[in-house]
Design a protein around this motif. Sequence first.
Motif, PDB file in Angstrom:
ATOM      1  N   VAL A 107      33.644 -11.469  -7.195  1.00  0.00           N
ATOM      2  CA  VAL A 107      33.431 -11.312  -8.739  1.00  0.00           C
ATOM      3  C   VAL A 107      34.026 -10.255  -9.339  1.00  0.00           C
ATOM      4  O   VAL A 107      33.799  -9.000  -8.877  1.00  0.00           O
ATOM      5  CB  VAL A 107      32.036 -11.588  -8.900  1.00  0.00           C
ATOM      6  CG1 VAL A 107      31.864 -11.391 -10.654  1.00  0.00           C
ATOM      7  CG2 VAL A 107      31.617 -12.702  -8.451  1.00  0.00           C
ATOM      8  N   THR A 126      34.375  -8.039 -13.186  1.00  0.00           N
ATOM      9  CA  THR A 126      34.159  -8.243 -14.741  1.00  0.00           C
ATOM     10  C   THR A 126      34.399  -7.038 -15.043  1.00  0.00           C
ATOM     11  O   THR A 126      34.233  -5.941 -14.613  1.00  0.00           O
ATOM     12  CB  THR A 126      32.435  -8.215 -14.364  1.00  0.00           C
ATOM     13  OG1 THR A 126      31.691  -8.925 -13.584  1.00  0.00           O
ATOM     14  CG2 THR A 126      31.846  -8.490 -15.795  1.00  0.00           C
ATOM     15  N   GLN A 152      34.998 -12.615 -16.807  1.00  0.00           N
ATOM     16  CA  GLN A 152      34.135 -12.349 -15.392  1.00  0.00           C
ATOM     17  C   GLN A 152      35.153 -13.576 -14.505  1.00  0.00           C
ATOM     18  O   GLN A 152      35.311 -14.762 -14.815  1.00  0.00           O
ATOM     19  CB  GLN A 152      32.769 -12.834 -15.225  1.00  0.00           C
ATOM     20  CG  GLN A 152      32.266 -12.543 -13.725  1.00  0.00           C
ATOM     21  CD  GLN A 152      30.812 -12.640 -13.832  1.00  0.00           C
ATOM     22  OE1 GLN A 152      30.091 -13.512 -13.999  1.00  0.00           O
ATOM     23  NE2 GLN A 152      30.073 -11.364 -13.642  1.00  0.00           N
ATOM     24  N   GLU A 179      35.815 -15.023 -10.763  1.00  0.00           N
ATOM     25  CA  GLU A 179      35.174 -15.233  -9.171  1.00  0.00           C
ATOM     26  C   GLU A 179      36.329 -15.790  -8.335  1.00  0.00           C
ATOM     27  O   GLU A 179      36.826 -16.940  -8.899  1.00  0.00           O
ATOM     28  CB  GLU A 179      34.037 -16.141  -9.285  1.00  0.00           C
ATOM     29  CG  GLU A 179      33.361 -16.473  -7.844  1.00  0.00           C
ATOM     30  CD  GLU A 179      31.988 -17.027  -7.773  1.00  0.00           C
ATOM     31  OE1 GLU A 179      31.644 -17.044  -6.530  1.00  0.00           O
ATOM     32  OE2 GLU A 179      31.635 -17.196  -8.700  1.00  0.00           O
ATOM     33  N   GLU A 191      28.641  -6.388 -11.977  1.00  0.00           N
ATOM     34  CA  GLU A 191      28.463  -8.131 -12.137  1.00  0.00           C
ATOM     35  C   GLU A 191      27.478  -8.405 -13.066  1.00  0.00           C
ATOM     36  O   GLU A 191      27.364  -9.366 -13.788  1.00  0.00           O
ATOM     37  CB  GLU A 191      28.236  -8.645 -10.736  1.00  0.00           C
ATOM     38  CG  GLU A 191      28.365 -10.237 -10.648  1.00  0.00           C
ATOM     39  CD  GLU A 191      28.218 -10.585  -9.285  1.00  0.00           C
ATOM     40  OE1 GLU A 191      27.726 -11.816  -9.297  1.00  0.00           O
ATOM     41  OE2 GLU A 191      28.593 -10.133  -8.356  1.00  0.00           O
TER      42      GLU A 191
END
Length: 346
Positions: free
Chosen positions: A17, A19, A292, A294, A315
């Motif tokens: 992830v 962010t 964000q 993923e 995250e």
Amino acid sequence: YDGETVASIMAVADQPVSTFSVDVDTGSYANTRRFLTQGQMPPVSAVRTEEMINYFRYDYPTPADRSKPFGITTDMSTTPWNPETRLLRIGIKGFDIPHAERPPSNLVFLVDVSGSMYSPDKLELVKTSLSMLADRLGPKDKVSIVVYAGAAGIVLEPTNTAKYVKQALNCLTAGGSTAGGQGMELAYATAKANFIKGGVNRVIMATDGDFNVGISSDEGIEAIVKKNREAGITLTTLGFGQGNYNEAMMEHVADVGNGNYSYIDSAMEAQKVLDEEMESTIFTIAKDVKIQIEFNPQAIKQYRLIGYENRMLAEEDFDNDKVDAGDIGSGHQVTALYEVVPTNAK
């Protein structure tokens, strides 16, 4: 300048992830261009890659109405400098408020008239720049002008007559030391006294960022800006000049003030920022915008975000409303590029 180390390459297996906070500042591009046109290499820490990318406008679709305030565009291509990797582009376009639906604006021009502003690329360019913004005033808008040098003072009470704004600007001359903190306090007090509920309440600060009298520490300035941000008054910073230019302060306080930072090196840049892109500069449609991504380990094994080094978030910050992030204005665009390594590539 307050640079950050270039972001490292991440393994999707360890950290799938990514962010970060959006950034719609463009000051780094215009400032870097100034160095290059003068035949100099810019300082490394003056170059923020995301501001290079976001300086330009791309053909992203505009959302049709407020019910879906953002349009998202994604595409991918072979990385120009590495055929083994791919370049992923993520583009976000904000809803564009129709001109007739613009909320009224209460703007306070905060102008540095200290001795360090005495040059054609500083105070004279400030006058040209803010005159362009005055020409865009509507009947419900109002502008005040506060100046600061050794002390601060109000030179124009609230008006929506462009002629009065230009006359007041033309009277300004540079001289004296720089009581920047005192100027900010007075500008915010002026904005507060003329506050428009449901409207835009913003201080627009034009300076070379060289504070040397009174509240001059970054922490002291930041405290003033943060307090007023929470009261609904935002901050835009416009940087001018060279030599003693304090870009780190200009960018940082604009971020804290839920505003944006631009560097003005010419009348043409002033027209871009304060005329052509004024509505996206002034009218906020979304606050604290975070992105964000993923990555799927079955498709991607490594990635790196290009730029945004000073906008990285943990995250868990994505869902934490106490963590401040960037704002997006009417019709604003945000572009992010990732270089990614497919699982079957080197």
